[in-house]
Design a protein around this motif. Structure first.
Motif, PDB file in Angstrom:
ATOM      1  N   MET A  58       0.924  -1.352   0.154  1.00 14.77           N
ATOM      2  CA  MET A  58       0.001   0.113  -0.014  1.00 14.77           C
ATOM      3  C   MET A  58       0.751   1.251  -0.104  1.00 14.77           C
ATOM      4  SD  MET A  58      -2.845   1.400   0.104  1.00 14.77           S
ATOM      5  CE  MET A  58      -3.570   3.068   0.188  1.00 14.77           C
ATOM      6  N   SER A  59       0.676   2.160  -0.832  1.00 11.40           N
ATOM      7  CA  SER A  59       1.541   3.472  -0.892  1.00 11.40           C
ATOM      8  C   SER A  59       1.072   4.264   0.386  1.00 11.40           C
ATOM      9  CB  SER A  59       0.711   4.338  -2.109  1.00 11.40           C
ATOM     10  OG  SER A  59       0.869   3.683  -3.311  1.00 11.40           O
ATOM     11  N   GLU A  60       2.149   5.088   0.926  1.00 12.89           N
ATOM     12  CA  GLU A  60       2.152   5.699   1.818  1.00 12.89           C
ATOM     13  C   GLU A  60       1.027   6.775   1.618  1.00 12.89           C
ATOM     14  OE1 GLU A  60       5.441   8.093   2.955  1.00 12.89           O
ATOM     15  OE2 GLU A  60       6.003   8.361   0.841  1.00 12.89           O
ATOM     16  N   ARG A  61       0.444   7.141   2.811  1.00  5.27           N
ATOM     17  CA  ARG A  61      -0.655   8.312   2.738  1.00  5.27           C
ATOM     18  C   ARG A  61      -0.027   9.634   3.292  1.00  5.27           C
ATOM     19  NH1 ARG A  61      -3.299   3.551   3.873  1.00  5.27           N
ATOM     20  NH2 ARG A  61      -2.399   3.643   6.245  1.00  5.27           N
ATOM     21  N   LEU A  62       0.604  10.395   2.596  1.00  2.78           N
ATOM     22  CA  LEU A  62       1.635  11.262   2.991  1.00  2.78           C
ATOM     23  C   LEU A  62       0.927  12.722   2.505  1.00  2.78           C
ATOM     24  CD1 LEU A  62       4.503  12.435   3.553  1.00  2.78           C
ATOM     25  CD2 LEU A  62       4.964  12.263   1.181  1.00  2.78           C
ATOM     26  N   ARG A  82       1.785  11.846   8.130  1.00  3.49           N
ATOM     27  CA  ARG A  82       1.263  10.498   7.520  1.00  3.49           C
ATOM     28  C   ARG A  82       0.231   9.972   8.257  1.00  3.49           C
ATOM     29  NH1 ARG A  82       6.925  10.597   6.933  1.00  3.49           N
ATOM     30  NH2 ARG A  82       7.773   9.530   4.906  1.00  3.49           N
ATOM     31  N   LEU A  83      -0.855   9.620   7.294  1.00  4.15           N
ATOM     32  CA  LEU A  83      -2.231   9.335   7.820  1.00  4.15           C
ATOM     33  C   LEU A  83      -2.484   7.747   7.840  1.00  4.15           C
ATOM     34  CD1 LEU A  83      -4.245  11.929   6.111  1.00  4.15           C
ATOM     35  CD2 LEU A  83      -3.083  12.373   8.023  1.00  4.15           C
ATOM     36  N   LYS A  84      -3.386   7.484   8.702  1.00  4.26           N
ATOM     37  CA  LYS A  84      -3.543   6.035   8.905  1.00  4.26           C
ATOM     38  C   LYS A  84      -4.841   5.838   7.558  1.00  4.26           C
ATOM     39  CE  LYS A  84      -2.882   5.637  13.776  1.00  4.26           C
ATOM     40  NZ  LYS A  84      -3.537   5.654  15.179  1.00  4.26           N
ATOM     41  N   ALA A  85      -5.250   4.704   7.487  1.00  3.90           N
ATOM     42  CA  ALA A  85      -6.321   4.664   6.271  1.00  3.90           C
ATOM     43  C   ALA A  85      -7.828   5.214   6.992  1.00  3.90           C
ATOM     44  CB  ALA A  85      -6.910   2.943   6.457  1.00  3.90           C
ATOM     45  N   ASP A  86      -7.860   5.568   8.179  1.00  2.00           N
ATOM     46  CA  ASP A  86      -9.009   6.176   8.669  1.00  2.00           C
ATOM     47  C   ASP A  86      -9.010   7.575   8.823  1.00  2.00           C
ATOM     48  OD1 ASP A  86      -7.661   6.609  10.917  1.00  2.00           O
ATOM     49  OD2 ASP A  86      -8.564   5.505  12.478  1.00  2.00           O
ATOM     50  N   THR A 141      -6.806   9.485  10.329  1.00  2.00           N
ATOM     51  CA  THR A 141      -6.246  10.172  11.582  1.00  2.00           C
ATOM     52  C   THR A 141      -4.591   9.997  11.233  1.00  2.00           C
ATOM     53  OG1 THR A 141      -6.438   7.950  12.723  1.00  2.00           O
ATOM     54  CG2 THR A 141      -8.167   9.321  13.142  1.00  2.00           C
ATOM     55  N   VAL A 142      -4.112  10.985  12.240  1.00  4.56           N
ATOM     56  CA  VAL A 142      -2.640  11.032  11.705  1.00  4.56           C
ATOM     57  C   VAL A 142      -1.764   9.908  12.357  1.00  4.56           C
ATOM     58  CG1 VAL A 142      -0.686  12.333  12.572  1.00  4.56           C
ATOM     59  CG2 VAL A 142      -2.648  13.419  11.607  1.00  4.56           C
ATOM     60  N   GLU A 143      -0.973   9.366  11.637  1.00  4.04           N
ATOM     61  CA  GLU A 143      -0.210   8.217  12.141  1.00  4.04           C
ATOM     62  C   GLU A 143       1.380   8.923  12.924  1.00  4.04           C
ATOM     63  OE1 GLU A 143       2.339   5.067   9.769  1.00  4.04           O
ATOM     64  OE2 GLU A 143       0.400   4.351  10.164  1.00  4.04           O
ATOM     65  N   SER A 144       1.665   9.832  12.104  1.00  7.28           N
ATOM     66  CA  SER A 144       2.978  10.680  12.492  1.00  7.28           C
ATOM     67  C   SER A 144       3.003  12.070  11.998  1.00  7.28           C
ATOM     68  CB  SER A 144       4.283   9.813  12.155  1.00  7.28           C
ATOM     69  OG  SER A 144       4.413   9.858  10.656  1.00  7.28           O
ATOM     70  N   VAL A 145       3.665  12.864  12.855  1.00  8.35           N
ATOM     71  CA  VAL A 145       3.946  14.209  12.327  1.00  8.35           C
ATOM     72  C   VAL A 145       5.265  14.667  12.376  1.00  8.35           C
ATOM     73  CG1 VAL A 145       2.949  15.213  14.467  1.00  8.35           C
ATOM     74  CG2 VAL A 145       3.025  16.557  12.408  1.00  8.35           C
ATOM     75  N   VAL A 146       5.990  15.182  11.451  1.00  8.77           N
ATOM     76  CA  VAL A 146       7.459  15.761  11.650  1.00  8.77           C
ATOM     77  C   VAL A 146       7.656  17.302  11.061  1.00  8.77           C
ATOM     78  CG1 VAL A 146       9.596  15.217  10.964  1.00  8.77           C
ATOM     79  CG2 VAL A 146       8.258  13.462  11.344  1.00  8.77           C
ATOM     80  N   ASP A 147       8.043  18.142  11.802  1.00 12.26           N
ATOM     81  CA  ASP A 147       8.331  19.516  11.442  1.00 12.26           C
ATOM     82  C   ASP A 147       9.630  19.389  10.858  1.00 12.26           C
ATOM     83  OD1 ASP A 147       8.720  22.215  11.519  1.00 12.26           O
ATOM     84  OD2 ASP A 147       7.108  22.492  12.898  1.00 12.26           O
ATOM     85  N   LEU A 148      10.002  19.859   9.757  1.00 11.10           N
ATOM     86  CA  LEU A 148      11.065  20.045   9.196  1.00 11.10           C
ATOM     87  C   LEU A 148      11.976  21.320   9.358  1.00 11.10           C
ATOM     88  CD1 LEU A 148      10.859  18.129   5.719  1.00 11.10           C
ATOM     89  CD2 LEU A 148      11.500  17.292   7.801  1.00 11.10           C
ATOM     90  N   ALA A 149      11.772  21.749  10.411  1.00 12.27           N
ATOM     91  CA  ALA A 149      12.519  23.137  10.783  1.00 12.27           C
ATOM     92  C   ALA A 149      13.923  22.721  11.054  1.00 12.27           C
ATOM     93  CB  ALA A 149      12.120  23.683  12.252  1.00 12.27           C
ATOM     94  N   ASP A 150      14.806  23.804  10.709  1.00 13.38           N
ATOM     95  CA  ASP A 150      16.228  23.452  10.944  1.00 13.38           C
ATOM     96  C   ASP A 150      16.659  23.323  12.286  1.00 13.38           C
ATOM     97  OD1 ASP A 150      17.124  23.690   8.237  1.00 13.38           O
ATOM     98  OD2 ASP A 150      17.120  25.885   8.501  1.00 13.38           O
TER      99      ASP A 150
END
Length: 207
Positions: free
Chosen positions: A1-5, A192-196, A198-207
């Motif tokens: 399954m492709s990632e839900r990005l 990255r989201l789950k199939a429902d 909702t959020v599976e993970s969150v990352v802030d790309l700040a330096d």
């Protein structure tokens, strides 16, 4: 399954951000620093190995330009892109174009603070955050979220308040906590989201 990005990016600094003006639906360009922030957003995503299948942005040039500069860094300048007014910044109505200090002098510090930071009190002729969410969220649910759940890697370049509308749902904020959620200009936030949905993970790309 492709990632839900799903990746959200607030536009780089605009000329009116720099001048401390209420911007809303007005359409100033990016500053040189804003251009640099947009390039850096793309560089951050490239460093992490991201590529996208579709992008969304507002009808305002500062968000569109941020998106195109970031995609240029990714070598994806021809990416399918949807532009929609639903992703426009909150409309500040009669405050638009005014210096924030001048607005405080005219209406008072407390009143301007209420307009800027309350959830449901709009400035004269403008939108509250609640109004902005009512405009933005249906577009997210009907247009953006389905693409993410289909496995399409999705990039959204928009504005502080229209992105807060999405973040309110993604991060399950209350009307009180969403007002305190700050978004730096030009910094990608990766969900990255789950199939429902909702959020599976969150990352802030700040330096």
């Amino acid at each position: 399954m492709s990632e839900r990005l799903l990746v959200l990016v607030r536009h780089g600094q605009s000329e009116w951000n720099l001048k401390n003006l209420f911007t809303g639906w007005r359409d100033p360009d990016l500053t040189p620093r804003g251009v640099e922030e947009a390039h850096r957003a793309g560089q951050r995503l490239k460093e992490q190995g991201y590529q996208f299948d579709i992008a969304f942005t507002s009808k305002l040039s500062r968000a569109q330009k941020t998106l195109q500069l970031a995609l240029g860094e990714l070598g994806q300048t021809g990416l399918e892109t949807v532009e929609d007014i639903a992703l426009n910044e909150r409309d500040y109505g009669d405050l638009s174009g005014l210096n924030k200090d001048d607005a405080r002098a005219k209406w008072g510090e407390e009143q301007v603070h209420v307009w800027r930071r309350s959830y449901d009190v709009p400035p004269p002729g403008g939108e509250s955050l609640k109004d902005t969410i009512a405009r933005t969220l249906p577009f997210y649910v009907t247009e953006i979220l389905p693409k993410v759940l289909q496995g399409k890697r999705t990039l959204v370049a928009a504005h502080g308040n229209s992105l807060r509308a999405l973040i309110m749902v993604l991060e399950k904020h209350t009307p009180e906590t969403i007002m305190k959620r700050e978004l730096a200009t030009g910094v990608p936030v990766i969900y990255r989201l789950k199939a429902d949905s909702t959020v599976e993970s969150v990352v802030d790309l700040a330096d």
